[in-house]
Every structure is written in structure tokens, then in C-alpha cells.
Design an enzyme around this catalytic site. Structure first.
Site, short mmCIF file in Angstrom:
data_model
loop_
_atom_site.label_atom_id
_atom_site.label_comp_id
_atom_site.label_asym_id
_atom_site.label_seq_id
_atom_site.Cartn_x
_atom_site.Cartn_y
_atom_site.Cartn_z
N LYS A 168 6.40 -1.85 2.19
CA LYS A 168 5.17 -1.26 2.76
C LYS A 168 4.04 -2.26 2.51
O LYS A 168 3.23 -2.12 1.59
CB LYS A 168 4.89 0.12 2.13
CG LYS A 168 4.01 1.01 3.03
CD LYS A 168 4.10 2.46 2.64
CE LYS A 168 3.05 3.33 3.28
NZ LYS A 168 3.09 3.46 4.74
N TYR A 212 0.82 -1.20 0.00
CA TYR A 212 0.00 0.00 0.00
C TYR A 212 0.86 1.25 0.00
O TYR A 212 2.07 1.20 0.20
CB TYR A 212 -0.96 0.00 1.19
CG TYR A 212 -0.34 0.33 2.53
CD1 TYR A 212 0.47 -0.59 3.18
CD2 TYR A 212 -0.56 1.56 3.13
CE1 TYR A 212 1.03 -0.29 4.41
CE2 TYR A 212 0.00 1.87 4.36
CZ TYR A 212 0.80 0.95 5.00
OH TYR A 212 1.37 1.26 6.20
N LEU A 269 10.80 1.19 7.50
CA LEU A 269 10.30 1.71 6.23
C LEU A 269 11.07 2.98 5.92
O LEU A 269 11.22 3.85 6.78
CB LEU A 269 8.80 2.03 6.34
CG LEU A 269 8.22 2.52 5.00
CD1 LEU A 269 8.06 1.35 4.03
CD2 LEU A 269 6.89 3.21 5.21
C1 LIG Z 1 6.11 1.76 9.81
C2 LIG Z 1 6.20 3.11 9.18
N1 LIG Z 1 7.36 3.78 9.22
C3 LIG Z 1 7.49 5.00 8.68
C4 LIG Z 1 6.41 5.63 8.09
C5 LIG Z 1 6.59 7.01 7.49
O1 LIG Z 1 6.61 6.92 6.09
P1 LIG Z 1 6.15 8.14 5.18
O2 LIG Z 1 6.97 9.32 5.61
O3 LIG Z 1 6.47 7.70 3.81
O4 LIG Z 1 4.69 8.34 5.42
C6 LIG Z 1 5.18 4.98 8.01
C7 LIG Z 1 4.04 5.63 7.36
O5 LIG Z 1 2.94 5.20 7.40
C8 LIG Z 1 5.06 3.68 8.57
O6 LIG Z 1 3.91 3.01 8.52
#
Ligand SMILES: Cc1ncc(COP(=O)(O)O)c(C=O)c1O
Length: 282
Positions: free
Chosen positions: A146, A32, A202
């Protein structure tokens, strides 16, 4: 009426149905993205959809979409729903097939769904900061994907909610990895520290924007693991995500960070973030 995107078609919400044996539903077998809309423009859409395509590749999911086609679909959906400020959630599963762990052979058609949400930026929290609690990171070892498999993240966030905190900062044997839905930073002596973008976190798009701001402003961005103790002793702490942006943390496990005040580097990064919203929303 709210429209939902199902594959390439906009349908009314009550008509947006998925199969009982969709692999996303049975196994969390899918990926996602969540993209932010500011003033009717998509922020860092290219980076988000490149990450989606990478996630697909990493789980062996064959899709025909491109960054351009996904951006177009999301624009169409936001426009249909009249959403100008908020976000678009999109997921793609490996499709519906009789339940069996191994991939269906021959492959079945992936199922894309997306919906929009209107909301204001979290101004109050961005100004005053939020509370976090620390908890064990019990997730799998491919947190760089993700994926729809979010049970570890769900349990961590529920733990935070139980303790009236905004976020759960996860750690593996005392090494801070990331939040349940955010990246985590300790700022010490003018240096921004955050976990390296390896398989344990992530690689957040907001994290990348923060890295760009640090590069612009000659702030050292140090991607080396650090401990929970280091985090608690930091001058400033932030978490970041597409919805939380550059969010100050003012208490950890009930103890104040920097006397509970938001610090100067955090403010500098927040100001830099405003500039990136202006330059990277299209
Ligand atoms: C586990 C995790 N880490 C980090 C992030 C931050 O990622 P982003 O800045 O791309 O939203 C998210 C965002 O949903 C996340 O689910």
C-alpha cells in the site's frame, strides 16, 4: 480546530507542514493506511496496521511503531477531532533528505502524518449499486504494497470520473485485477470469484472480511484470475473497500449487470458485513 498528527504530536492543521524534500513528496517513497471508524470504534484496526507494518517491511522502511502504538495514536487523533463516524488516513514516508533515488545513508527519521474525516456510510449506493468502467492496468508489479505511489490508480479513477462511473475496474491483458481503490468480485452460480491476493492486487481488508463471511456462510470463495468477459457475464458484481464496504455494481461500461438489479448473494454479504462491523470494531 482540526488536529493533524505529525509523528507523535497533534498539531493544528495550519501548522502541519512537511519538508519540500520529504521523500514521500519527491518519490512517493512511503506507505499508507486508511482505517474506518463506526460509532466511535475502529473497524479491523489490527488488520490495517499489520498491513501497514508489512508494507513498511516490503519497502525496507524501518519504523518503531507497533500495531498497538499506531492504534493508540489514531484513537487519540479521532478523539481530538471528535470524529465518531468516518475514517483516519495515515501515511509514513522515508523522511526528508537531499534528493537522491537511493535510500539516505545513514537513514533519516521517517515522517508520519495522519488526518481524520467525518462522513456517513454510502447508504444510497449500497442499496442501489454503482457504475464502473473497465480500463488497462498500467501499474507496477508490487500492488500488494500500500504505497504512496498512486499515479496509475489516480489516472484510472480520473478515467472513471470522466465517464461518470464510481470506479475503474483494471485489467492486465483482459484479466481483471482490481479497482483504482477497491477489490473486484464476479459472482456466478453462487460462487464468489476474485483475483488471488498476489503481487498484482492489494489484499484488501474488506476483501478479507468478505472471505470470512463466505467461510461462515458456506459460499465458495474462488481466488482464481478471471476475464473482463467473465465479469460482464456474471450474475452479480461487487467492489469492496474500507469506505465503499460491500458495494454492488449495476453497470459495467454502460451495460447492466443482472438487469441492473442488486442480487441475493450481494445482499447476503452486506448483511454479513454488518455483523462483522459489530464484532470487529473496538
Ligand atoms: C488499489 C486498492 N485495492 C483495494 C483496496 C481495498 O482495500 P481495503 O478493503 O483494505 O480498503 C484499496 C483501498 O483503498 C485500494 O486502494
Amino acid at each position: 480546530m482540526t488536529k493533524i498528527l505529525v509523528n507523535d504530536v497533534l498539531v493544528e492543521e495550519q501548522d502541519a507542514k512537511v519538508a519540500y524534500n520529504d521523500r514521500g513528496y519527491n518519490f512517493g517513497d512511503g506507505i499508507y493506511e486508511y482505517v474506518r471508524l463506526y460509532d466511535n470504534k475502529l473497524f479491523t484496526a489490527k488488520e490495517h496496521f499489520e498491513r501497514l507494518l508489512r508494507s513498511a517491511q516490503e519497502i525496507g522502511l524501518d519504523i518503531d511503531y507497533t500495531v498497538e502504538s499506531l492504534t493508540e495514536l489514531v484513537r487519540k487523533l479521532a478523539e481530538a477531532n471528535g470524529v465518531t463516524d468516518g475514517g483516519v488516513y495515515m501515511q509514513i514516508t522515508r523522511g526528508a533528505a537531499p534528493r537522491d533515488h537511493a535510500f539516505p545513508t545513514p537513514p533519516v527519521a521517517p515522517v508520519l502524518t495522519a488526518f481524520t474525516k467525518s462522513y456517513e456510510r454510502p447508504y444510497e449506493e449500497l442499496k442501489n449499486g454503482v457504475s464502473v468502467v473497465t480500463t488497462d492496468d498500467v501499474r507496477w508489479l508490487r500492488c500488494d504494497i500500500k504505497s504512496l505511489n498512486l499515479l496509475g490508480n489516480v489516472l484510472a479513477k480520473e478515467y472513471a470520473t470522466k465517464y461518470n462511473a464510481e470506479e475503474a475496474v483494471q485489467h492486465r491483458d483482459g484479466i481483471v485485477t482490481e479497482g483504482a481503490s477497491s477489490n473486484v468480485y464476479a459472482i456466478k452460480d453462487g460462487v464468489v470469484h476474485t483475483h488471488p491476493a498476489n503481487n498484482l492486487i492489494l489484499n484488501g481488508i474488506t476483501r478479507r472480511v468478505i472471505q470470512w463471511i463466505c467461510d461462515d456462510e458456506n459460499i465458495t470463495f474462488n481466488e482464481e484470475p478471471f476475464t473482463v468477459e467473465f465479469l460482464k457475464a456474471a450474475d452479480e458484481v461487487i467492489i469492496s473497500s474500507t469506505s465503499a464496504e460491500v458495494m454492488p455494481v449495476v453497470t459495467i461500461d454502460g451495460e447492466p449487470v443482472n438487469g441492473g438489479q442488486v442480487g441475493p448473494i450481494t445482499r447476503q454479504l452486506q448483511e454479513g458485513f454488518e455483523r462483522y462491523i459489530a464484532s470487529h470494531s473496538h
